[in-house]
Design an enzyme around this catalytic site. Structure first.
Site, PDB file in Angstrom:
ATOM      1  N   TYR A 157      10.482  23.118 -21.890  1.00 43.71           N
ATOM      2  CA  TYR A 157      10.892  21.966 -22.705  1.00 43.71           C
ATOM      3  C   TYR A 157      11.681  20.955 -21.852  1.00 43.71           C
ATOM      4  O   TYR A 157      11.434  19.749 -21.901  1.00 43.71           O
ATOM      5  CB  TYR A 157      11.732  22.471 -23.873  1.00 43.71           C
ATOM      6  CG  TYR A 157      12.121  21.439 -24.898  1.00 43.71           C
ATOM      7  CD1 TYR A 157      11.217  21.017 -25.869  1.00 43.71           C
ATOM      8  CD2 TYR A 157      13.404  20.902 -24.914  1.00 43.71           C
ATOM      9  CE1 TYR A 157      11.588  20.079 -26.828  1.00 43.71           C
ATOM     10  CE2 TYR A 157      13.779  19.975 -25.875  1.00 43.71           C
ATOM     11  CZ  TYR A 157      12.867  19.574 -26.829  1.00 43.71           C
ATOM     12  OH  TYR A 157      13.240  18.640 -27.783  1.00 43.71           O
ATOM     13  N   LYS A 161      10.690  17.074 -21.016  1.00 45.04           N
ATOM     14  CA  LYS A 161      11.522  15.942 -21.437  1.00 45.04           C
ATOM     15  C   LYS A 161      12.043  15.147 -20.233  1.00 45.04           C
ATOM     16  O   LYS A 161      12.278  13.946 -20.340  1.00 45.04           O
ATOM     17  CB  LYS A 161      12.674  16.437 -22.314  1.00 45.04           C
ATOM     18  CG  LYS A 161      12.200  17.043 -23.649  1.00 45.04           C
ATOM     19  CD  LYS A 161      11.396  16.045 -24.468  1.00 45.04           C
ATOM     20  CE  LYS A 161      11.050  16.550 -25.851  1.00 45.04           C
ATOM     21  NZ  LYS A 161      10.274  15.570 -26.641  1.00 45.04           N
TER      22      LYS A 161
END
Ligand code: NAP
Length: 256
Positions: A157, A161
């Site tokens: 993740y 990002k």
């Protein structure tokens, strides 16, 4: 809330618009006059957001698309242009988590998160820029995260990002000369289904995690989808047209 009408005559696509932050962004843009294409995995999933917008007198249509897939993205953008005649604003919001410590993280955990969170922003931006460049106008706002700075259990993740930040900075350079602003918003803890799921994964009641997150946040509260919607609306509006290539942290001061 007293909102202005900054998006009268504009058309926006919001990915992952069925719930949480994407639903709030869709509703905010519509409340300010935009016609909104609410894209989610199925058109049925977006129905509730569309119904809320229409009930308030706005215009919205739900679309089904897996935005990590090239063909789905091409069909989605073509369908939106066929319905509304153009696109002015793209919000890359669809996102997932598949948290695990590195030694337990599978190839599937890695690939699915990178594909939904980062590849989708690339695919959607590439498809929409054709229209933005031709009309010499466009706004792209993508969802990054505070986790881009590093978060235990979120290697996939965090990488996705941080990738959104690099994509944003680069697209702003390439598309700026064509009247296109490209920015990102990096939320801290926002109370949604995603953070509730994180709480359950680590064995906490979602309310407990919210309380703990609020205690660690300088403004002493968690964030809400409306906090992010307000920032996205600012970045999608013409009043911020000298801002490009930025990732704005929206986290109540909880930078670490
Ligand atoms: P959410 O409640 O889980 O909503 C995400 C939406 O995206 C869901 O409706 C989901 O559909 C949809 N989606 C997932 N995969 C998709 C795909 N391949 N194609 C189209 N739609 C897809 O999440 P959220 O908390 O609102 O988060 C929205 C964005 O903000 C995400 O990018 C997230 O990473 C980012 N963010 C959130 C927080 C936070 O604290 N909540 C913090 C930082 C950043 P399904 O439910 O059917 O999967």
């Amino acid at each position: 809330m007293n909102v202005s009408k900054r998006f009268e005559g504009k058309v926006a696509i919001v990915t992952g618009g069925a719930q949480g932050i994407g639903a709030a962004i869709s509703q905010r843009l519509a409340a300010e006059g935009a016609a909104v294409a609410v894209a989610d995995l199925t058109a049925e999933r977006g129905g509730e957001t569309v119904a809320a917008i229409v009930k308030d007198g706005g215009r919205a249509v739900a679309y089904g698309a897996d935005v990590s897939k090239t063909e789905d993205v091409q069909s989605l953008v073509a369908a939106v242009v066929a319905e509304f005649g153009k696109i002015d604003i793209l919000v890359n919001n669809a996102g997932i988590t598949r948290d695990n410590l590195l030694f337990k993280m599978t190839d599937e955990d890695w690939d699915s998160v990178i594909n939904v969170n980062l590849r989708s922003a690339f695919l959607m931006s590439r498809e929409c820029q054709k229209h933005f460049v031709a009309q010499k106008y466009g706004k792209i706002v993508s969802l990054s995260s505070r986790s881009a700075l590093g978060n235990r259990g979120q290697a996939n993740y965090a990488a996705s990002k941080a990738g959104v930040m690099g994509l944003t900075a680069t697209l702003s350079i390439e598309l700026g000369p064509f009247g296109v602003n490209v920015n990102a918003v990096a939320p801290g803890y926002i109370a949604t289904a995603m953070t509730d799921a994180t709480a359950r994964r680590i064995g906490l009641d979602p309310e407990e995690l919210k309380k703990a997150a609020a205690g660690e946040t300088p403004v002493r509260r968690v964030g809400y989808p409306e906090d992010i919607a307000a920032t996205v609306a600012f970045l999608a509006a013409d009043e911020s047209s000298f801002i490009s290539g930025q990732t704005i942290q929206v986290n109540g001061g909880a930078n670490r």
